[in-house]
Scaffold this active site. Structure first.
Site, PDB file in Angstrom:
ATOM      1  N   SER A   9       0.746  -1.293  -0.396  1.00 54.03           N
ATOM      2  CA  SER A   9       0.516   0.115   0.007  1.00 54.03           C
ATOM      3  C   SER A   9       1.008   1.556  -0.043  1.00 54.03           C
ATOM      4  O   SER A   9       2.118   1.305   0.874  1.00 54.03           O
ATOM      5  CB  SER A   9      -0.979   0.029   1.279  1.00 54.03           C
ATOM      6  N   ARG A  10       1.036   2.151  -0.637  1.00 49.31           N
ATOM      7  CA  ARG A  10       1.231   4.007  -0.382  1.00 49.31           C
ATOM      8  C   ARG A  10       1.052   4.039   0.543  1.00 49.31           C
ATOM      9  O   ARG A  10      -0.308   4.321   1.570  1.00 49.31           O
ATOM     10  CB  ARG A  10       0.707   4.760  -2.012  1.00 49.31           C
TER      11      ARG A  10
END
Length: 178
Positions: A9-10
């Site tokens: 996930s960013r």
């Protein structure tokens, strides 16, 4: 050919090392790495991997939620993989869509991944609502008090001091003074 997909996930302090290691141990030849939310459809590396997919290939992921956290999106992706006459394998859940039992398991685990994501969203929204009810709002605290802001405005508007001088006086940046 075994094609791997690793996603984190960013914005999170994560890396793909564990996923990459597991994919290499499984004999994956080519690995596509991405940093994006699993709830988003606009993941360019994922779409590049799907374009690269050929008949007889198998997409391998470390865990099903690395591919998608939305059941609807997961089913769309599985349909694209199936239409390419390719397979899908999840190492952690031992899912292999080349079998009927594997396809059933994939649907069940995908539903749980979507449930988990929705639960996290509900908890986050409830926490934010509780904080607002207690008078707390999100965001960074003000660097300057109301009195300090008034003093800065008074000094700058009356041309007694410049913005740079006021920034130095209150030990803040010039954009903060602006």
């Amino acid at each position: 050919m075994l094609i791997g997909y690793a996603r984190i996930s960013r914005g999170e302090e994560q890396n793909n090392a564990l996923q990459i290691h597991a994919l290499k141990q499984a004999g994956v030849g080519k690995i596509f790495e991405e940093s994006a939310s699993g709830g988003r459809r606009d993941r360019p590396i994922l779409h590049k991997m799907l374009d690269h997919l050929r008949s007889g290939d198998t997409i391998v992921v470390w865990k099903l939620d690395r591919l998608s956290r939305s059941l609807k999106d997961l089913l769309i992706l599985m349909d694209k993989i199936d239409k390419t006459d390719a397979g899908f394998c999840s190492l952690t859940e031992a899912i292999d869509t080349t079998t009927a039992a594997g396809r059933m398991m994939m649907n069940m685990i995908g539903a749980f991944a979507e449930f988990e994501r929705a639960t996290i969203r509900e908890r986050t929204n409830a926490g934010l609502a509780a904080a607002r009810a207690e008078g707390r709002i999100g965001g960074r605290r003000n660097k300057l008090s109301g009195a300090q802001r008034a003093d800065i405005a008074d000094n700058i508007l009356s041309n007694r001091k410049t913005g740079a001088e006021m920034a130095r006086l209150y030990k803040v940046s010039q954009p903060t003074v602006s």
